[in-house]
Design a protein around this motif. Sequence first.
Motif, PDB file in Angstrom:
ATOM      1  N   PHE A   1       0.834  -1.205   0.000  1.00  0.00           N
ATOM      2  CA  PHE A   1       0.000   0.000   0.000  1.00  0.00           C
ATOM      3  C   PHE A   1       0.868   1.254   0.000  1.00  0.00           C
ATOM      4  CE2 PHE A   1      -2.474   3.143   2.588  1.00  0.00           C
ATOM      5  CZ  PHE A   1      -3.500   3.372   1.681  1.00  0.00           C
ATOM      6  N   GLU A   2       1.902   1.252   0.827  1.00  0.00           N
ATOM      7  CA  GLU A   2       2.794   2.411   0.893  1.00  0.00           C
ATOM      8  C   GLU A   2       3.531   2.619  -0.424  1.00  0.00           C
ATOM      9  OE1 GLU A   2       5.056   1.240   4.260  1.00  0.00           O
ATOM     10  OE2 GLU A   2       3.474   1.768   5.693  1.00  0.00           O
ATOM     11  N   THR A   3       3.915   1.533  -1.075  1.00  0.00           N
ATOM     12  CA  THR A   3       4.563   1.639  -2.387  1.00  0.00           C
ATOM     13  C   THR A   3       3.593   2.186  -3.426  1.00  0.00           C
ATOM     14  OG1 THR A   3       6.052  -0.205  -1.890  1.00  0.00           O
ATOM     15  CG2 THR A   3       5.721   0.346  -4.218  1.00  0.00           C
ATOM     16  N   LEU A   4       2.360   1.718  -3.374  1.00  0.00           N
ATOM     17  CA  LEU A   4       1.334   2.154  -4.320  1.00  0.00           C
ATOM     18  C   LEU A   4       1.086   3.658  -4.225  1.00  0.00           C
ATOM     19  CD1 LEU A   4      -0.866   1.142  -6.367  1.00  0.00           C
ATOM     20  CD2 LEU A   4      -2.391   0.936  -4.398  1.00  0.00           C
ATOM     21  N   LEU A   5       1.187   4.202  -3.002  1.00  0.00           N
ATOM     22  CA  LEU A   5       0.897   5.624  -2.781  1.00  0.00           C
ATOM     23  C   LEU A   5       2.160   6.456  -2.584  1.00  0.00           C
ATOM     24  CD1 LEU A   5      -2.191   5.475  -0.390  1.00  0.00           C
ATOM     25  CD2 LEU A   5      -2.154   5.674  -2.872  1.00  0.00           C
ATOM     26  N   SER A   6       3.293   5.948  -3.020  1.00  0.00           N
ATOM     27  CA  SER A   6       4.568   6.626  -2.765  1.00  0.00           C
ATOM     28  C   SER A   6       4.642   8.017  -3.397  1.00  0.00           C
ATOM     29  CB  SER A   6       5.733   5.768  -3.262  1.00  0.00           C
ATOM     30  OG  SER A   6       5.606   5.502  -4.655  1.00  0.00           O
TER      31      SER A   6
ATOM     32  N   ASP B   1       5.487   9.802   2.209  1.00  0.00           N
ATOM     33  CA  ASP B   1       6.482   8.809   2.603  1.00  0.00           C
ATOM     34  C   ASP B   1       5.808   7.730   3.448  1.00  0.00           C
ATOM     35  OD1 ASP B   1       6.908   9.372   5.646  1.00  0.00           O
ATOM     36  OD2 ASP B   1       7.028  11.349   4.703  1.00  0.00           O
ATOM     37  N   PRO B   2       6.447   6.570   3.581  1.00  0.00           N
ATOM     38  CA  PRO B   2       5.819   5.452   4.300  1.00  0.00           C
ATOM     39  C   PRO B   2       5.371   5.794   5.717  1.00  0.00           C
ATOM     40  CG  PRO B   2       7.724   4.672   3.084  1.00  0.00           C
ATOM     41  CD  PRO B   2       7.735   6.174   2.965  1.00  0.00           C
TER      42      PRO B   2
ATOM     43  N   ILE C   1       2.137   7.852   5.631  1.00  0.00           N
ATOM     44  CA  ILE C   1       1.012   7.010   5.214  1.00  0.00           C
ATOM     45  C   ILE C   1       0.598   6.082   6.354  1.00  0.00           C
ATOM     46  CG2 ILE C   1       0.311   5.167   3.635  1.00  0.00           C
ATOM     47  CD1 ILE C   1       2.161   6.491   1.529  1.00  0.00           C
ATOM     48  N   GLU C   2       1.586   5.477   7.008  1.00  0.00           N
ATOM     49  CA  GLU C   2       1.291   4.558   8.110  1.00  0.00           C
ATOM     50  C   GLU C   2       0.580   5.273   9.256  1.00  0.00           C
ATOM     51  OE1 GLU C   2       3.620   1.456  11.116  1.00  0.00           O
ATOM     52  OE2 GLU C   2       4.730   2.557   9.580  1.00  0.00           O
ATOM     53  N   GLU C   3       1.042   6.460   9.594  1.00  0.00           N
ATOM     54  CA  GLU C   3       0.430   7.214  10.690  1.00  0.00           C
ATOM     55  C   GLU C   3      -1.001   7.617  10.350  1.00  0.00           C
ATOM     56  OE1 GLU C   3       3.109  10.427  11.375  1.00  0.00           O
ATOM     57  OE2 GLU C   3       4.516   9.213  12.565  1.00  0.00           O
ATOM     58  N   HIS C   4      -1.219   8.020   9.103  1.00  0.00           N
ATOM     59  CA  HIS C   4      -2.575   8.432   8.721  1.00  0.00           C
ATOM     60  C   HIS C   4      -3.513   7.227   8.681  1.00  0.00           C
ATOM     61  CE1 HIS C   4      -5.459  11.322   7.368  1.00  0.00           C
ATOM     62  NE2 HIS C   4      -5.737  10.633   6.270  1.00  0.00           N
TER      63      HIS C   4
END
Length: 226
Positions: free
Chosen positions: A25-30, A34-35, A38-41
């Motif tokens: 998911f993080e790669t898809l939205l890079s 940044d990872p 994205i993770e925090e959100h």
Amino acid sequence: MIIGFDADDTLWHNEDGFQASHREFETLLSDYGDPTAIEEHLFEIESRNMPKYGYGVKAYTLSLIECAIDISNGHVSTAQIASILDLGHALLDRPVKLIDGVTHVLDELGDHTKMIITKGDLYHQLSRIESSGLRTFFWQTEVVAHKDPATYQRILDLHGVDPSNFVMVGNSLPSDVLPVMEIGGKAVHVPYHVTWAHEHHEGDHDAPTIEHLGELPALLADWGLR
């Protein structure tokens, strides 16, 4: 004595699949962040959505889509949304992989009455229990929305079990251990190698911790539960 078992990351592997999905998911939205951002959100969105969606892959997938829309300021493409749905489908279709030694331990505890108490999507969890090949080891199966003291008390009351005659075994301190101890039961912590962010617990506890389920029979024997 009734022994309750958590399912995800206690009987079979689960969180490692979600962690792999997070990375995809993080790669898809890079292009949108940044990872870490994205993770925090995503964590914030999941926390907000849990009272509405509950737990499980379907709730997770909806939160991924919402996160993608937010992070991209609405610019996420339909192709990217389709890829996010594919992440959810992959988790739903993921074969059940038992944690090493589970079947042997359940067989060794054959004289004890055992039940599964797990949370998540009802249909998905029941299908995983069935496909795991473990269902026949268990007297009862309960899939619940939350694992809190009131839920455990309700389950035990339903089956006529006094908390003093109950032991819960699981990988999560806030879900499997602390609520059961609060109502007067016993609990055993079996940590998994990775913990979901929403299951982290800070602070001390009095429950015994074992490295793997293979140590459970000896612990129960030490308690006089043969």
